[in-house]
Design a protein around this motif. Structure first.
Motif, short mmCIF file in Angstrom:
data_model
loop_
_atom_site.label_atom_id
_atom_site.label_comp_id
_atom_site.label_asym_id
_atom_site.label_seq_id
_atom_site.Cartn_x
_atom_site.Cartn_y
_atom_site.Cartn_z
N GLN A 90 2.05 8.98 -6.61
CA GLN A 90 3.14 8.12 -7.07
C GLN A 90 2.56 7.00 -7.92
N ILE A 91 3.18 6.78 -9.10
CA ILE A 91 2.77 5.71 -10.01
C ILE A 91 3.84 4.62 -9.97
N SER A 92 3.43 3.41 -9.64
CA SER A 92 4.32 2.25 -9.64
C SER A 92 3.98 1.40 -10.85
N PHE A 93 4.99 1.17 -11.71
CA PHE A 93 4.80 0.43 -12.97
C PHE A 93 5.44 -0.93 -12.82
N ASN A 94 4.69 -1.98 -13.17
CA ASN A 94 5.18 -3.35 -13.10
C ASN A 94 5.00 -4.01 -14.47
N VAL A 95 6.06 -4.63 -14.98
CA VAL A 95 6.06 -5.28 -16.29
C VAL A 95 6.61 -6.69 -16.13
N VAL A 96 5.89 -7.65 -16.68
CA VAL A 96 6.31 -9.06 -16.67
C VAL A 96 6.34 -9.53 -18.12
N CYS A 97 7.44 -10.18 -18.51
CA CYS A 97 7.62 -10.68 -19.88
C CYS A 97 7.62 -12.21 -19.84
N ARG A 117 -2.04 7.67 -3.64
CA ARG A 117 -2.23 9.07 -3.25
C ARG A 117 -1.81 9.25 -1.79
N TYR A 118 -1.08 10.32 -1.57
CA TYR A 118 -0.61 10.66 -0.23
C TYR A 118 -1.10 12.06 0.12
N ALA A 119 -1.47 12.23 1.38
CA ALA A 119 -1.93 13.53 1.87
C ALA A 119 -1.14 13.90 3.11
N LEU A 120 -1.02 15.20 3.34
CA LEU A 120 -0.27 15.71 4.48
C LEU A 120 -1.16 15.67 5.72
N LYS A 121 -0.71 14.97 6.76
CA LYS A 121 -1.46 14.84 8.01
C LYS A 121 -0.62 15.37 9.16
N VAL A 149 0.77 10.65 4.46
CA VAL A 149 0.09 9.40 4.77
C VAL A 149 -0.65 8.95 3.51
N LYS A 150 -0.56 7.65 3.20
CA LYS A 150 -1.26 7.12 2.04
C LYS A 150 -2.76 7.11 2.33
N VAL A 151 -3.50 7.75 1.45
CA VAL A 151 -4.94 7.85 1.63
C VAL A 151 -5.72 7.08 0.57
N ALA A 152 -5.09 6.69 -0.54
CA ALA A 152 -5.80 5.97 -1.60
C ALA A 152 -4.80 5.21 -2.45
N SER A 153 -5.25 4.11 -3.04
CA SER A 153 -4.43 3.30 -3.93
C SER A 153 -5.36 2.68 -4.97
#
Length: 272
Positions: A90-97, A117-121, A149-153
């Motif tokens: 999943q990509i989360s995009f943040n923009v501030v003007c 990154r999410y992995a199946l546990k 489960v989130k495994v990396a960011s």
């Protein structure tokens, strides 16, 4: 005996040196942050901060991002990717003007993307069994649940990724800020001719005749059937007209004189 003792001592020294090298502290990740203005995460635009964020929001919407904020100066969106059956991204995009505060109302767009990154546990669950005499007894019953489960960011730092995004923002900017075509240059004045010279007289142009607008076309009526033309009878010759008799008038002639019989004497000359 002495040889084996020396070999054991050398091996022990190597082990201690390796342990010392492994225990040396590693460079912290924040030491790599140089805080230089590389321009990867920001761009300047000649519009207000609200107009810049609106262009940034439209750029994310055109690529399938789900917008999760309603602030006119802050845009947040996310997009999901299913790589394999057991991994998810999943990509989360943040923009501030932010407005620069200059007189020409320029704004800066700051953008950063975060990928999770999410992995199946598999999670084992235990069930509780109640017994009247012994009370509640927890017994491990074979039950497992699958969950992501989130495994990396990690923050996306690729310059090409942000170059493509900011190029798409340019497409959604207001039309009045896009570069316009240059106006045609005025014809240059030839050398030796002043600019305030009176224009040369031109020949009078003939008046333009007004255009005649044809009337609306009407359907044509087929001609009526006419009777066949019969041949005319031959004309009879006309009788000659009677003419009146012409009277003759006698013509009078001048009288004839007789020839002279005697000679005519000459006239006397005066003074003789």
């Amino acid at each position: 005996m002495s040889t084996s003792f020396h070999l054991r001592g050398l091996g022990l020294a190597l082990v201690l040196a390796g342990a010392t090298g492994c225990s040396s502290p590693k460079t912290a990740i924040y030491e790599h942050e140089s805080f230089d203005d590389s321009g990867t995460f920001s761009r300047n635009y000649p519009v207000s901060d609200v107009a810049a964020c609106e262009a940034a929001r439209r750029a994310l919407l055109s690529q399938g991002y789900i917008i999760t904020s309603s602030d006119p100066k802050l845009v947040s969106g996310n997009k999901s990717f299913q790589q394999t059956g057991e991994s998810h991204l999943q990509i989360s995009f943040n923009v501030v003007c932010a407005e620069d505060g200059s007189s020409d109302h320029q704004a800066t767009i700051f953008a950063n993307a975060l990928q999770d990154r999410y992995a199946l546990k598999k999670v084992n669950n235990s069930a509780s069994l109640g017994v009247g005499v012994l009370g509640s007894v927890s017994m491990p019953i074979g039950s497992t649940d699958d969950s992501m489960v989130k495994v990396a960011s990690e923050t996306v730092t690729s310059p090409k990724f942000y170059d493509r995004y900011f190029a798409l923002v340019d497409v959604f900017l207001p039309r009045e800020v896009k570069p316009e075509e240059p106006a045609p240059e005025a014809p240059k004045v030839p050398l030796g001719v002043p600019q305030d010279q009176a224009p040369l007289p031109t020949e009078p142009q003939a008046p333009i005749a007004p255009t005649v607008v044809p009337e609306a076309s009407q359907p044509l009526v087929p001609p009526l059937e006419t009777a066949p033309i019969a041949p005319l009878p031959p004309a009879e010759p006309a009788a000659p007209a009677e003419t009146a008799p012409v009277e003759t008038v006698p013509v009078e002639t001048a009288p004839t004189l007789p020839a002279p019989t005697e000679a005519i004497p000459p006239l006397p000359i005066p003074g003789q």
